[in-house]
Design an enzyme around this catalytic site. Structure first.
Site, short mmCIF file in Angstrom:
data_model
loop_
_atom_site.label_atom_id
_atom_site.label_comp_id
_atom_site.label_asym_id
_atom_site.label_seq_id
_atom_site.Cartn_x
_atom_site.Cartn_y
_atom_site.Cartn_z
N LYS A 115 20.55 17.86 -14.99
CA LYS A 115 20.01 16.62 -14.41
C LYS A 115 20.52 16.42 -12.98
CE LYS A 115 19.07 14.08 -18.67
NZ LYS A 115 19.36 15.10 -19.67
N GLU A 199 24.43 6.19 -13.57
CA GLU A 199 23.31 5.57 -12.87
C GLU A 199 23.09 4.16 -13.40
OE1 GLU A 199 20.19 8.44 -13.57
OE2 GLU A 199 19.48 7.36 -15.34
N HIS A 234 16.83 7.77 -29.17
CA HIS A 234 16.41 8.34 -27.88
C HIS A 234 15.45 9.51 -28.05
CE1 HIS A 234 19.33 5.82 -25.78
NE2 HIS A 234 20.24 6.24 -26.61
N ARG A 291 8.82 23.32 -20.17
CA ARG A 291 8.17 23.96 -21.32
C ARG A 291 6.97 23.11 -21.73
NH1 ARG A 291 9.77 20.12 -24.89
NH2 ARG A 291 11.87 19.30 -24.63
#
Length: 479
Positions: A115, A199, A234, A291
């Site tokens: 990330k 973040e 999630h 993908r």
């Protein structure tokens, strides 16, 4: 390209093989001992056992898969999703052995697999980002200073991960140290990499993703968006296309941003750029999945394009044969991931034998399936049985068809997410389009679902009793 090995199992293996077959390409299945009698093994032209049931002894053994591919003169390997699909080393291994990897090049997989590296790569491409720090952090005092600067609540995220692992929401400074230590520990355990970053936590977000496709000639197009906000732990359970809240302008802006993300890493093939959308309709880059996604069928249905066919054509060096202007949204599609999970027990996997397993059929209903009646559900892999997809001219039509299809889907022997899918489709928040990623937390509980199932059972019993009384009266009528 005359022969493709599908380095996967279940519904995605069959899905890829169907398109390959349509294109006149022979297929090879690989399987573990637990999957010896699985449908994907029977469906392929050739099949080879590659190891014991645990995936680290079978489906994750890139060396064994390459060995099989070479012995059977395979031209290309399609990794599906999961397992080796986002493994840069496996992509490199294919290149080394002159076998085409149907997916992006190792460089793109590496960049987007982290990330932090992904954020760094797209920084110069004018992509909106969630405020935060773009470097790995382990110093708690430094983390506190950053968190205070961007404002609580904040999100601690594992750089190397996904699926909610190594992720912690922190509401106040006093919780930061303990939550950060937990996130680092979880990330190390799950990914072998404890790097985390901070973040701003976007409250009440929607999870919107854009399907992109890129060829080796610099052409990149997008296939519009998918709404993926209905999640548990999630992870997505219900997806749809298009989203009920995007305007044409916002759709175009997000689509162009996704194309820029793909260009930032010289992308090749099918990929998905994920965004968070806040309550004010500002969107922020989340990550890129390098993908094919589980939920790709909804994009296929609204665009009328076989994405696996495009993947294969691009992998064999062909340019994209469609432009952005050729694409438009037609109708609405909905997907429910049918997991062998118990929605009454925190969605824990449900193992057992499929004593009854009958999938629904009919116009507008598509089932990408990987199981058959009397099969055991292996404990070694993801518990997804199938994907139930419905398509209608409108969102309302697709939802009603989904409810009908769920009612006609028969599963006995294990628990499944069918009842949860029906709960979602009947809920006013979902039907109105006024929902976000907190749908499960805000509206769902096992007791509500249990009550709903009881009510439906009572109604079914009353209907059956009424029919019985009618039948008895008919039988008593004189000749």
């Amino acid at each position: 390209m005359k022969k493709i090995l599908v380095a996967n199992r279940g519904e995605i293996a069959i899905r890829v093989m169907k398109t390959a077959q349509k294109m006149g390409i022979k297929t090879v299945a690989v399987f573990s001992k637990a999957d010896r009698d699985a449908p994907h093994v029977k469906y392929a032209d050739e099949a080879v056992c590659i190891g014991e049931a645990p995936s680290n002894q079978s489906y994750l053994r890139g060396d064994k898969i390459i060995e099989v591919a070479k012995s059977l003169q395979v031209d290309a390997i399609h990794p599906g999703y999961g397992f080796l699909s986002e493994n840069a080393s496996f992509s490199e291994l294919c290149e080394t052995h002159n076998i085409i990897f149907i997916g992006p090049k190792p460089k793109a997989i590496k960049i987007m697999g982290s990330k932090l590296a992904a954020k760094e790569a797209v920084k110069a491409y004018n992509i909106p980002m969630v405020p935060g720090v773009e470097k790995a952090i382990t110093d708690v005092n430094k983390a506190k200073a950053i968190a205070t600067d961007i404002g609580f609540p904040i999100l601690i995220k594992a750089s190397a991960g996904g699926g909610g692992k190594g992720m912690r929401i922190v509401e106040k400074a006093s919780d930061l140290e303990s939550q950060m230590n937990r996130a680092i520990s979880e990330a190390t355990s799950a990914f072998g990499d404890g790097s985390v970053f901070i973040e701003k936590y976007v409250a009440s977000p929607r999870h919107i993703e854009i399907q992109v496709m890129a060829d080796s000639y610099g052409n990149v197009i997008h296939f519009f968006e998918r709404e993926c906000s209905i999640q548990r732990r999630h992870q997505k359970v219900v997806e749809e296309a298009p989203s009920s809240i995007l305007t044409e302008e916002l759709r175009n802006d997000m689509g162009q941003a996704a194309i820029r993300v793909a260009k930032a890493c010289d992308y090749l093939g099918a990929g998905t750029v994920e965004f968070l959308l806040d309550a004010d309709h500002n969107f922020y880059f989340l990550e890129m999945n390098t993908r094919l996604q589980v939920e790709h069928p909804v994009s296929e249905l609204i665009s009328g394009v076989d994405l696996v066919e495009l993947q294969i054509k691009i992998a064999r060096g062909e340019p994209l044969n469609i432009t952005q202007e050729d694409l438009s949204i037609n109708g609405h599609a909905l997907e429910l991931r049918v997991y062998a999970e118990d929605p009454m027990n925190d969605f824990l996997p449900s193992v057992g034998t499929l004593e009854v397993y009958k999938v629904p059929k009919g116009k507008g209903i598509r089932v990408d399936n990987g199981f058959e009646e009397d099969m055991e559900i292996p404990i070694y892999y993801d518990p997804m049985l199938a994907k139930l997809i419905t398509y209608g001219k409108t969102r309302e039509e697709a939802i009603e068809l989904m409810i009908q299809a769920i009612e006609n889907y028969q599963i006995k022997g294990v628990q499944s997410t069918l009842a949860f899918g029906k709960f979602v489709c009947e809920h006013e928040a979902f039907r109105s389009g006024n929902f976000d990623t907190h749908f499960v937390k805000n509206y769902y509980s096992p007791s509500i679902l249990e009550e709903q199932i009881k009510d439906e059972s009572k109604l079914a019993a009353l209907i059956a009793l009424n029919q019985y009384i009618k039948d008895q009266k008919t039988l008593r009528l004189p000749n």
